[in-house]
Design a protein around this motif. Structure first.
Motif, PDB file in Angstrom:
ATOM      1  N   ASN A 186       0.811  -1.218   0.000  1.00  0.00           N
ATOM      2  CA  ASN A 186       0.000   0.000   0.000  1.00  0.00           C
ATOM      3  C   ASN A 186       0.850   1.275   0.000  1.00  0.00           C
ATOM      4  O   ASN A 186       0.340   2.354  -0.315  1.00  0.00           O
ATOM      5  CB  ASN A 186      -0.951   0.000   1.195  1.00  0.00           C
ATOM      6  CG  ASN A 186      -2.189  -0.816   0.935  1.00  0.00           C
ATOM      7  OD1 ASN A 186      -2.778  -0.753  -0.142  1.00  0.00           O
ATOM      8  ND2 ASN A 186      -2.603  -1.605   1.929  1.00  0.00           N
ATOM      9  N   LYS A 187       2.107   1.162   0.388  1.00  0.00           N
ATOM     10  CA  LYS A 187       3.049   2.288   0.340  1.00  0.00           C
ATOM     11  C   LYS A 187       2.533   3.499   1.120  1.00  0.00           C
ATOM     12  O   LYS A 187       2.676   4.643   0.675  1.00  0.00           O
ATOM     13  CB  LYS A 187       3.334   2.677  -1.118  1.00  0.00           C
ATOM     14  CG  LYS A 187       3.931   1.556  -1.943  1.00  0.00           C
ATOM     15  CD  LYS A 187       4.146   1.968  -3.390  1.00  0.00           C
ATOM     16  CE  LYS A 187       4.718   0.820  -4.207  1.00  0.00           C
ATOM     17  NZ  LYS A 187       4.911   1.185  -5.630  1.00  0.00           N
ATOM     18  N   GLU A 188       1.965   3.239   2.281  1.00  0.00           N
ATOM     19  CA  GLU A 188       1.409   4.327   3.089  1.00  0.00           C
ATOM     20  C   GLU A 188       2.217   4.605   4.358  1.00  0.00           C
ATOM     21  O   GLU A 188       1.895   5.510   5.112  1.00  0.00           O
ATOM     22  CB  GLU A 188      -0.032   3.982   3.490  1.00  0.00           C
ATOM     23  CG  GLU A 188      -0.990   3.821   2.318  1.00  0.00           C
ATOM     24  CD  GLU A 188      -2.343   3.273   2.739  1.00  0.00           C
ATOM     25  OE1 GLU A 188      -3.269   3.342   1.928  1.00  0.00           O
ATOM     26  OE2 GLU A 188      -2.458   2.777   3.877  1.00  0.00           O
ATOM     27  N   ILE A 189       3.244   3.831   4.613  1.00  0.00           N
ATOM     28  CA  ILE A 189       3.917   3.876   5.905  1.00  0.00           C
ATOM     29  C   ILE A 189       4.874   5.055   6.009  1.00  0.00           C
ATOM     30  O   ILE A 189       5.650   5.336   5.093  1.00  0.00           O
ATOM     31  CB  ILE A 189       4.710   2.585   6.150  1.00  0.00           C
ATOM     32  CG1 ILE A 189       3.779   1.386   6.145  1.00  0.00           C
ATOM     33  CG2 ILE A 189       5.443   2.639   7.460  1.00  0.00           C
ATOM     34  CD1 ILE A 189       4.484   0.101   6.387  1.00  0.00           C
ATOM     35  N   THR A 190       4.815   5.720   7.153  1.00  0.00           N
ATOM     36  CA  THR A 190       5.813   6.734   7.497  1.00  0.00           C
ATOM     37  C   THR A 190       6.561   6.359   8.783  1.00  0.00           C
ATOM     38  O   THR A 190       7.596   6.951   9.093  1.00  0.00           O
ATOM     39  CB  THR A 190       5.157   8.108   7.687  1.00  0.00           C
ATOM     40  OG1 THR A 190       4.150   8.019   8.708  1.00  0.00           O
ATOM     41  CG2 THR A 190       4.511   8.565   6.384  1.00  0.00           C
ATOM     42  N   SER A 191       6.044   5.368   9.522  1.00  0.00           N
ATOM     43  CA  SER A 191       6.652   4.934  10.778  1.00  0.00           C
ATOM     44  C   SER A 191       8.045   4.364  10.547  1.00  0.00           C
ATOM     45  O   SER A 191       8.220   3.417   9.774  1.00  0.00           O
ATOM     46  CB  SER A 191       5.768   3.872  11.443  1.00  0.00           C
ATOM     47  OG  SER A 191       6.479   3.158  12.434  1.00  0.00           O
ATOM     48  N   THR A 192       9.030   4.909  11.230  1.00  0.00           N
ATOM     49  CA  THR A 192      10.398   4.406  11.075  1.00  0.00           C
ATOM     50  C   THR A 192      10.518   2.981  11.594  1.00  0.00           C
ATOM     51  O   THR A 192      11.293   2.180  11.042  1.00  0.00           O
ATOM     52  CB  THR A 192      11.388   5.305  11.820  1.00  0.00           C
ATOM     53  OG1 THR A 192      11.009   5.405  13.206  1.00  0.00           O
ATOM     54  CG2 THR A 192      11.427   6.699  11.212  1.00  0.00           C
ATOM     55  N   ALA A 193       9.768   2.645  12.645  1.00  0.00           N
ATOM     56  CA  ALA A 193       9.826   1.295  13.201  1.00  0.00           C
ATOM     57  C   ALA A 193       9.254   0.281  12.208  1.00  0.00           C
ATOM     58  O   ALA A 193       9.838  -0.790  11.986  1.00  0.00           O
ATOM     59  CB  ALA A 193       9.069   1.244  14.521  1.00  0.00           C
ATOM     60  N   LYS A 194       8.116   0.603  11.591  1.00  0.00           N
ATOM     61  CA  LYS A 194       7.516  -0.318  10.627  1.00  0.00           C
ATOM     62  C   LYS A 194       8.383  -0.448   9.381  1.00  0.00           C
ATOM     63  O   LYS A 194       8.582  -1.556   8.861  1.00  0.00           O
ATOM     64  CB  LYS A 194       6.105   0.152  10.273  1.00  0.00           C
ATOM     65  CG  LYS A 194       5.116  -0.014  11.421  1.00  0.00           C
ATOM     66  CD  LYS A 194       3.713   0.433  11.038  1.00  0.00           C
ATOM     67  CE  LYS A 194       2.737   0.169  12.178  1.00  0.00           C
ATOM     68  NZ  LYS A 194       1.354   0.591  11.845  1.00  0.00           N
ATOM     69  N   LEU A 195       8.901   0.670   8.892  1.00  0.00           N
ATOM     70  CA  LEU A 195       9.807   0.604   7.756  1.00  0.00           C
ATOM     71  C   LEU A 195      11.056  -0.205   8.099  1.00  0.00           C
ATOM     72  O   LEU A 195      11.584  -0.945   7.258  1.00  0.00           O
ATOM     73  CB  LEU A 195      10.197   2.021   7.325  1.00  0.00           C
ATOM     74  CG  LEU A 195       9.095   2.849   6.661  1.00  0.00           C
ATOM     75  CD1 LEU A 195       9.531   4.304   6.519  1.00  0.00           C
ATOM     76  CD2 LEU A 195       8.718   2.277   5.293  1.00  0.00           C
ATOM     77  N   GLY A 196      11.508  -0.090   9.335  1.00  0.00           N
ATOM     78  CA  GLY A 196      12.677  -0.848   9.768  1.00  0.00           C
ATOM     79  C   GLY A 196      12.430  -2.342   9.775  1.00  0.00           C
ATOM     80  O   GLY A 196      13.306  -3.132   9.396  1.00  0.00           O
ATOM     81  N   LEU A 197      11.233  -2.764  10.201  1.00  0.00           N
ATOM     82  CA  LEU A 197      10.912  -4.194  10.212  1.00  0.00           C
ATOM     83  C   LEU A 197      10.815  -4.744   8.796  1.00  0.00           C
ATOM     84  O   LEU A 197      11.259  -5.860   8.524  1.00  0.00           O
ATOM     85  CB  LEU A 197       9.609  -4.428  10.970  1.00  0.00           C
ATOM     86  CG  LEU A 197       9.657  -4.201  12.478  1.00  0.00           C
ATOM     87  CD1 LEU A 197       8.282  -4.392  13.089  1.00  0.00           C
ATOM     88  CD2 LEU A 197      10.663  -5.138  13.149  1.00  0.00           C
ATOM     89  N   ILE A 198      10.215  -3.971   7.902  1.00  0.00           N
ATOM     90  CA  ILE A 198      10.143  -4.399   6.501  1.00  0.00           C
ATOM     91  C   ILE A 198      11.553  -4.561   5.934  1.00  0.00           C
ATOM     92  O   ILE A 198      11.876  -5.576   5.290  1.00  0.00           O
ATOM     93  CB  ILE A 198       9.327  -3.395   5.671  1.00  0.00           C
ATOM     94  CG1 ILE A 198       7.846  -3.451   6.091  1.00  0.00           C
ATOM     95  CG2 ILE A 198       9.463  -3.674   4.181  1.00  0.00           C
ATOM     96  CD1 ILE A 198       6.990  -2.352   5.489  1.00  0.00           C
ATOM     97  N   ALA A 199      12.408  -3.579   6.177  1.00  0.00           N
ATOM     98  CA  ALA A 199      13.787  -3.639   5.678  1.00  0.00           C
ATOM     99  C   ALA A 199      14.538  -4.815   6.296  1.00  0.00           C
ATOM    100  O   ALA A 199      15.357  -5.469   5.630  1.00  0.00           O
ATOM    101  CB  ALA A 199      14.503  -2.322   5.982  1.00  0.00           C
TER     102      ALA A 199
END
Length: 231
Positions: A186-199
């Motif tokens: 969905n490409k809606e995330i701005t959370s650094t924690a959520k982006l970090g888990l995806i990465a």
């Protein structure tokens, strides 16, 4: 062999309000039934390590709890007995008027069938647990069980049951991984924690971006359903 499947959804509102998200996702955790107690023991040990005792949810991921959810994800990928599959549904291509007699709820459970059917294998028995919902039609879960049972004649679908997510660590893990995968698409995330888990998943375990996988991918399976038909 006896298996248990624990399921949850993400972005469900997009099935009725297409502008809400690009995708809806439905995901499930598969494990041998005799592994359930060990699974619960390990997940609870991770929660105790981080002094967390409430429900695990993708929506609760934050910098404060990043290490907790990273440990949960590491446990999943390092445990061969536990597998994940999710189906991604493009919201703007869902036509409940044409295919489901204007019944959004019926369409939703047809997608559940698609998630489950392709990972039900011969000569096994399955108990399936979905996040508990109040359905307009009270026979939905029975109908889903019957459809799966009738289309998998050499396997046994023993039950399809709704459970409150706060009572099931399997459903909570399904929530985390389904929410994470849906958020990526969905490409809606701005959370650094959520982006970090995806990465972390992409760099440590997949070696690539989270993307649709072949049907035979056994650990982290992403099925982007084609709703346009054709060859």
């Amino acid at each position: 062999m006896n298996f248990e499947i624990y399921c949850d959804e993400s972005g469900l509102e997009a099935l009725s309000h297409k502008e809400a998200h690009l995708y809806t996702a439905i995901g499930g955790i598969w494990m041998p039934a005799d592994y359930r107690d060990i699974f619960k023991e390990h997940i609870n040990a991770i929660k105790v390590k981080h002094n967390v005792y409430g429900e695990l949810k993708w929506n609760k991921v934050s910098p404060k709890f990043y290490a907790l959810y990273k440990d949960i994800i590491d446990y999943f990928f390092q445990t061969e007995q536990v597998r994940f599959r999710t189906i991604l549904i493009e919201a703007d291509k869902v036509d409940n008027y044409v295919f489901n007699n204007k019944d959004i709820e019926l369409g939703f459970y047809k997608f559940y069938y698609q998630l489950l059917h392709h990972w039900i294998f011969d000569f096994n028995n399955y108990n399936i647990f979905l996040d508990l919902k109040v359905n307009r039609d009270k026979t939905r879960l029975k109908a889903l069980r019957n459809s799966l049972d009738n289309s998998n004649l050499t396997s046994g679908i023993k039950q399809v049951q709704g459970l409150p997510s706060d009572e099931s660590l399997g459903i909570q893990l399904a929530d985390i991984l389904t929410g994470l995968t849906n958020a990526k698409f969905n490409k809606e995330i701005t959370s650094t924690a959520k982006l970090g888990l995806i990465a972390h998943i992409e760099n440590t375990y997949l070696g690539n971006t989270i993307a649709p996988t072949p049907k035979w991918e056994e650990k982290f399976n992403v099925f982007k359903i084609n709703l346009q038909g054709g060859w």
